[in-house]
Design a protein around this motif. Structure first.
Motif, short mmCIF file in Angstrom:
data_model
loop_
_atom_site.label_atom_id
_atom_site.label_comp_id
_atom_site.label_asym_id
_atom_site.label_seq_id
_atom_site.Cartn_x
_atom_site.Cartn_y
_atom_site.Cartn_z
N ARG A 176 36.39 42.60 30.29
CA ARG A 176 35.47 43.02 31.36
C ARG A 176 35.87 42.36 32.67
NH1 ARG A 176 29.01 42.77 30.58
NH2 ARG A 176 29.58 44.46 29.17
N GLU A 178 34.97 42.11 37.06
CA GLU A 178 33.78 42.03 37.90
C GLU A 178 33.40 43.38 38.48
OE1 GLU A 178 30.58 39.82 39.39
OE2 GLU A 178 32.18 39.23 38.00
N ARG A 179 34.40 44.07 39.04
CA ARG A 179 34.14 45.33 39.74
C ARG A 179 34.92 46.48 39.11
NH1 ARG A 179 35.21 41.44 43.47
NH2 ARG A 179 37.37 42.20 43.60
N ARG A 180 34.39 47.67 39.23
CA ARG A 180 35.08 48.85 38.70
C ARG A 180 36.43 49.07 39.41
NH1 ARG A 180 32.67 55.06 38.48
NH2 ARG A 180 34.50 55.99 37.39
N SER A 181 36.50 48.72 40.68
CA SER A 181 37.74 48.91 41.45
C SER A 181 38.85 47.96 40.99
CB SER A 181 37.48 48.69 42.94
OG SER A 181 37.00 47.38 43.20
N ASP A 182 38.51 46.97 40.15
CA ASP A 182 39.52 46.05 39.62
C ASP A 182 40.30 46.63 38.44
OD1 ASP A 182 38.77 44.08 41.43
OD2 ASP A 182 37.28 43.22 40.06
N TYR A 205 33.32 46.97 33.21
CA TYR A 205 33.05 46.31 34.48
C TYR A 205 31.59 45.95 34.58
CZ TYR A 205 31.62 51.08 35.64
OH TYR A 205 31.02 52.31 35.62
N VAL A 206 31.28 44.97 35.47
CA VAL A 206 29.92 44.49 35.64
C VAL A 206 29.15 45.41 36.58
CG1 VAL A 206 28.48 42.58 36.44
CG2 VAL A 206 30.61 42.10 35.21
N TRP A 207 29.76 45.68 37.74
CA TRP A 207 29.06 46.58 38.66
C TRP A 207 30.01 47.58 39.30
CZ3 TRP A 207 29.78 46.15 44.14
CH2 TRP A 207 30.57 45.05 44.55
N ASN A 208 29.45 48.72 39.65
CA ASN A 208 30.24 49.85 40.15
C ASN A 208 30.30 49.81 41.66
OD1 ASN A 208 31.54 52.22 40.62
ND2 ASN A 208 30.07 53.54 39.57
N ASP A 209 31.50 49.53 42.20
CA ASP A 209 31.67 49.51 43.65
C ASP A 209 32.48 50.73 44.11
OD1 ASP A 209 34.03 48.71 42.44
OD2 ASP A 209 34.62 47.43 44.12
N VAL A 210 32.63 51.73 43.24
CA VAL A 210 33.39 52.92 43.58
C VAL A 210 32.43 54.06 43.86
CG1 VAL A 210 35.09 54.61 42.79
CG2 VAL A 210 35.32 52.19 42.14
#
Length: 211
Positions: A176, A178-182, A205-210
């Protein structure tokens, strides 16, 4: 495989000959060195052509000037020097080009080898077998590079967050971030490594930044 360049897998220091080199000398170079072609260079060392085994074979024709033969090949049947035997222009690739670029050029042209240039002059020869050989890299070596260089050094992801498994060149990634963009950079950087057959990215991922 794009992070590995042509220079890393090519055969360096290719055998080249001047344009005036006699037919017999070329034949001896090919057989004596176990190669299938030599480059032809001008006085400045610039590659101007290539003479392969196929360019020498027309000399064995029964009729040196067959009417139904290709005119280019008919000329080779009576050629005595590299200048008249050579095929030109030569299909080349730059030493700093990626293996992906080389594979595309092989597929598009159908040639058996690419002469490699550095600064416009011959630096090596790349065969199709050279490209295939990158897939023989051991799984343990590949896993070590992914873990140490890609995940830890480039992406700052430790084994507590991301784990990998490599089997027959297929890389499975779990964990997992941190971010979806990772997630996408992990796939891209691993896929770029020499010897990777496929990447199966199963990261969460933990949170969706996309968007």
């Amino acid at each position: 495989m794009t992070s590995t360049t042509v220079s890393a897998v090519m055969t360096a220091d290719p055998i080249t000959v001047p344009a005036r080199t006699p037919f017999k000398d070329i034949a001896q170079l090919l057989t004596g060195n176990g190669i299938s072609a030599v480059g032809v260079v001008d006085k400045a060392g610039v590659l101007v052509g290539v003479v392969s085994e196929a360019d020498l074979l027309p000399h064995l024709w029964d009729d040196p000037k067959p009417r139904r033969r290709d005119r280019r090949l008919a000329r080779k049947a009576t050629a005595c020097t590299a200048k008249d035997l050579m095929t030109s222009p030569v299909v080349t690739i730059d030493a700093d080009d990626s293996l992906a670029s080389a594979a595309t050029k092989f597929a598009r042209t159908g040639v058996r080898r690419l002469f490699v240039l550095r600064g416009g002059k011959p630096a090596g020869v790349l065969s199709r077998r050279d490209l295939v050989r990158v897939f023989t890299r051991g799984d343990a070596d590949l896993e070590r590079e992914i873990r140490d260089r890609v995940l830890r050094e480039q992406l700052h992801l430790g084994p507590d967050r991301v784990r990998i498994e490599v089997r027959a060149g297929v890389v499975t990634v779990v964990g997992r971030v941190e971010r979806r963009s990772d997630i996408d950079p992990v796939t891209r950087l691993i896929r770029d490594l020499s010897g990777v057959v496929e990447v199966r990215n199963r990261l969460d991922y933990v949170w969706n930044d996309v968007a």
